[in-house]
Design a protein around this motif. Structure first.
Motif, PDB file in Angstrom:
ATOM      1  N   GLU A 196       0.724  -1.138  -0.023  1.00  0.00           N
ATOM      2  CA  GLU A 196       0.033   0.055   0.023  1.00  0.00           C
ATOM      3  C   GLU A 196       0.940   1.129   0.167  1.00  0.00           C
ATOM      4  OE1 GLU A 196       0.938  -1.176   3.935  1.00  0.00           O
ATOM      5  OE2 GLU A 196       0.054  -2.378   2.193  1.00  0.00           O
ATOM      6  N   VAL A 197       2.161   1.335   0.305  1.00  0.00           N
ATOM      7  CA  VAL A 197       2.826   2.329   0.639  1.00  0.00           C
ATOM      8  C   VAL A 197       3.463   2.675  -0.746  1.00  0.00           C
ATOM      9  CG1 VAL A 197       4.950   3.373   1.740  1.00  0.00           C
ATOM     10  CG2 VAL A 197       3.414   1.777   3.152  1.00  0.00           C
ATOM     11  N   GLN A 198       3.821   1.807  -1.513  1.00  0.00           N
ATOM     12  CA  GLN A 198       4.220   2.089  -2.762  1.00  0.00           C
ATOM     13  C   GLN A 198       3.288   2.798  -3.791  1.00  0.00           C
ATOM     14  OE1 GLN A 198       5.892  -1.622  -4.700  1.00  0.00           O
ATOM     15  NE2 GLN A 198       7.745  -1.577  -3.460  1.00  0.00           N
TER      16      GLN A 198
ATOM     17  N   GLY B 217      -2.966  -2.020   6.531  1.00  0.00           N
ATOM     18  CA  GLY B 217      -1.444  -1.608   6.195  1.00  0.00           C
ATOM     19  C   GLY B 217      -0.691  -2.728   6.937  1.00  0.00           C
ATOM     20  N   ALA B 218       0.675  -2.728   6.654  1.00  0.00           N
ATOM     21  CA  ALA B 218       1.722  -3.518   7.129  1.00  0.00           C
ATOM     22  C   ALA B 218       2.787  -2.914   7.661  1.00  0.00           C
ATOM     23  CB  ALA B 218       2.234  -4.448   6.028  1.00  0.00           C
ATOM     24  N   PRO B 219       3.361  -2.932   8.831  1.00  0.00           N
ATOM     25  CA  PRO B 219       4.291  -2.121   9.312  1.00  0.00           C
ATOM     26  C   PRO B 219       5.669  -2.068   8.532  1.00  0.00           C
ATOM     27  CG  PRO B 219       3.427  -3.554  11.194  1.00  0.00           C
ATOM     28  CD  PRO B 219       2.611  -3.920   9.748  1.00  0.00           C
ATOM     29  N   ASP B 220       5.889  -3.096   8.112  1.00  0.00           N
ATOM     30  CA  ASP B 220       7.251  -3.136   7.394  1.00  0.00           C
ATOM     31  C   ASP B 220       7.016  -2.299   6.123  1.00  0.00           C
ATOM     32  OD1 ASP B 220       8.348  -5.030   9.151  1.00  0.00           O
ATOM     33  OD2 ASP B 220       7.818  -6.668   7.859  1.00  0.00           O
ATOM     34  N   ASN B 221       6.075  -2.328   5.575  1.00  0.00           N
ATOM     35  CA  ASN B 221       6.091  -1.326   4.372  1.00  0.00           C
ATOM     36  C   ASN B 221       5.978   0.053   4.789  1.00  0.00           C
ATOM     37  OD1 ASN B 221       5.428  -3.564   2.729  1.00  0.00           O
ATOM     38  ND2 ASN B 221       3.214  -3.265   2.810  1.00  0.00           N
ATOM     39  N   PHE B 222       5.408   0.402   6.002  1.00  0.00           N
ATOM     40  CA  PHE B 222       5.395   1.963   6.436  1.00  0.00           C
ATOM     41  C   PHE B 222       7.029   2.269   6.804  1.00  0.00           C
ATOM     42  CE2 PHE B 222       0.791   1.353   6.441  1.00  0.00           C
ATOM     43  CZ  PHE B 222       0.650   2.569   5.805  1.00  0.00           C
TER      44      PHE B 222
ATOM     45  N   SER C  94       2.586 -14.732   7.120  1.00  0.00           N
ATOM     46  CA  SER C  94       3.669 -14.449   6.881  1.00  0.00           C
ATOM     47  C   SER C  94       3.340 -13.069   6.072  1.00  0.00           C
ATOM     48  CB  SER C  94       4.481 -15.075   5.640  1.00  0.00           C
ATOM     49  OG  SER C  94       3.205 -15.104   4.535  1.00  0.00           O
ATOM     50  N   PHE C  95       2.504 -12.400   5.966  1.00  0.00           N
ATOM     51  CA  PHE C  95       2.113 -10.930   5.359  1.00  0.00           C
ATOM     52  C   PHE C  95       1.234 -10.413   5.874  1.00  0.00           C
ATOM     53  CE2 PHE C  95      -0.084 -13.359   2.002  1.00  0.00           C
ATOM     54  CZ  PHE C  95      -1.224 -12.395   1.927  1.00  0.00           C
ATOM     55  N   SER C  96       0.081 -10.829   6.540  1.00  0.00           N
ATOM     56  CA  SER C  96      -1.029 -10.112   7.084  1.00  0.00           C
ATOM     57  C   SER C  96      -0.712  -9.889   8.458  1.00  0.00           C
ATOM     58  CB  SER C  96      -2.164 -11.118   7.185  1.00  0.00           C
ATOM     59  OG  SER C  96      -3.300 -10.427   7.587  1.00  0.00           O
ATOM     60  N   TYR C  97      -0.431  -8.346   8.606  1.00  0.00           N
ATOM     61  CA  TYR C  97      -0.238  -7.917  10.111  1.00  0.00           C
ATOM     62  C   TYR C  97      -1.627  -8.085  10.881  1.00  0.00           C
ATOM     63  CZ  TYR C  97       0.670  -4.319  13.453  1.00  0.00           C
ATOM     64  OH  TYR C  97       0.554  -3.472  14.754  1.00  0.00           O
ATOM     65  N   THR C  98      -2.565  -7.665  10.323  1.00  0.00           N
ATOM     66  CA  THR C  98      -3.858  -7.827  10.941  1.00  0.00           C
ATOM     67  C   THR C  98      -4.001  -9.339  11.583  1.00  0.00           C
ATOM     68  OG1 THR C  98      -4.899  -6.222   9.962  1.00  0.00           O
ATOM     69  CG2 THR C  98      -6.384  -7.552  10.981  1.00  0.00           C
TER      70      THR C  98
END
Length: 335
Positions: free
Chosen positions: A103-105, A124-129, A189-193
């Motif tokens: 989402e950040v890209q 959103g995912a923390p790593d992306n932010f 592995s990728f869903s922060y929620t």
């Protein structure tokens, strides 16, 4: 020199209300508008048009980035946000992303191409932010996920405590006598929620002196009816003696319940099901779904208020946690 704060103090209204009057916005009562305009006239106040011009050089849009196409809770929040933004000088623009996309890209590209006044992230995912958000550079609010610990600027957040809420859901199953509990959620592995809600599940198991076997008792899926249907089938193949299932969304819970029915199982007589979100459909499903209800109207309202305060007054970002509610429904029985 008279400032907007002086006008606010003399009129008895907030700076935000004065600003709305000066910008001819419609979301101000006639009484407030009349009083503020009188104070403005008395003081011969002239707004800083240079600053206003700079702000208007960007487009008058607010972008809403929605992560996931089948999230009914997000659909409710988006509808509320659109209604609120449309009552202002700004125009809402909604963009949907796949739940696995960054989402950040997308926000970086949109901020450069469209130059919106701000962005609302639904999911959103923390790593992306943490990795890229400094390139966005405009006020933003993360909705339904907590962003306080992301360590980034220009990002406020308003969310339900996913850990505590999931723990509450599984606690409820334990209080009803269930010990053989399965969980359906997203890809950890990728869903922060999903990771946050999974953490809450584990805390509940530990509290009740139980060990959770992830290999046999957890089945991952997309947040969709179809994905949860297949996840429920897989879960029953691995653990046929389950008495209850916690699904990490109401959509997942309904998909799982349909799979159970097609397998000849009754809800809740044979297997209990509890969901998460509190979407409208949960109230009309048969049986009425037990769930964790998020206050979507409050989430929407606070997200818009936070964003406008950051855009209009350069307020620092804040982070709020909204209370949730356990809805007992009819889909969980006592054993």
């Amino acid at each position: 020199m008279v400032t907007i704060k002086d006008i606010a103090r003399e009129s008895g209204y907030s700076v935000s209300t004065v600003s709305r009057v000066l910008n001819n916005r419609r979301d101000v009562s006639p009484v407030a508008k009349k009083k503020i305009e009188q104070v403005v006239a008395d003081y011969n106040f002239v707004p800083n048009n240079n600053a206003k011009h700079l702000k208007q050089m960007g487009s008058k849009t607010v972008v809403i980035l929605v992560k996931g196409n089948g999230n009914m809770l997000f659909a409710n929040i988006v509808e509320e946000i659109q209604c609120m933004v449309q009552r202002t000088q700004y125009t809402p623009v909604v963009t949907y992303l796949d739940e696995s996309e960054d989402e950040v890209q997308h926000a970086i590209r949109i901020s450069r191409e469209r130059k919106p006044m701000g962005i609302l992230f639904l999911g959103g995912a923390p790593d992306n932010f943490k990795r890229e958000f400094d390139q966005v550079g405009i006020p933003s609010v993360l909705v339904t996920n907590q962003g306080k610990n992301f360590g980034v600027e220009n990002l406020a957040s308003v969310a339900t405590d996913d850990v505590a809420a999931a723990e509450c859901a599984v606690d409820y199953l334990f209080t009803k006598g269930h010990k053989k509990i399965g969980i359906i959620g997203g890809d950890l592995s990728f869903s922060y929620t999903s990771r946050q809600r999974y953490k809450g599940c584990i805390q509940s198991f530990e509290k009740h002196k139980m060990v959770f076997d992830e290999l046999h008792n957890y089945s991952d899926a997309r947040f969709s009816f179809e994905g949860a249907y297949q996840a429920m089938v897989n879960l029953m193949e691995k653990k046929p003696d389950l008495t209850a299932v916690f699904a990490m969304s109401d959509v997942m819970a309904i998909g799982a319940a349909r799979a159970l029915k097609d397998m000849g199982k009754r809800v809740p007589e044979d297997i209990s099901v509890i969901g998460f979100d509190g979407i409208t459909l949960a109230d009309y499903y048969n049986p009425k779904l037990s769930t964790i209800r998020q206050q979507y109207k409050l989430l929407a309202r606070r997200s818009v208020e936070m964003l406008f305060h950051m855009v209009d007054f350069a307020d620092d970002p804040i982070h709020e946690v909204i209370p949730f509610e356990l809805v007992t429904g009819e889909s969980v029985r006592t054993i």
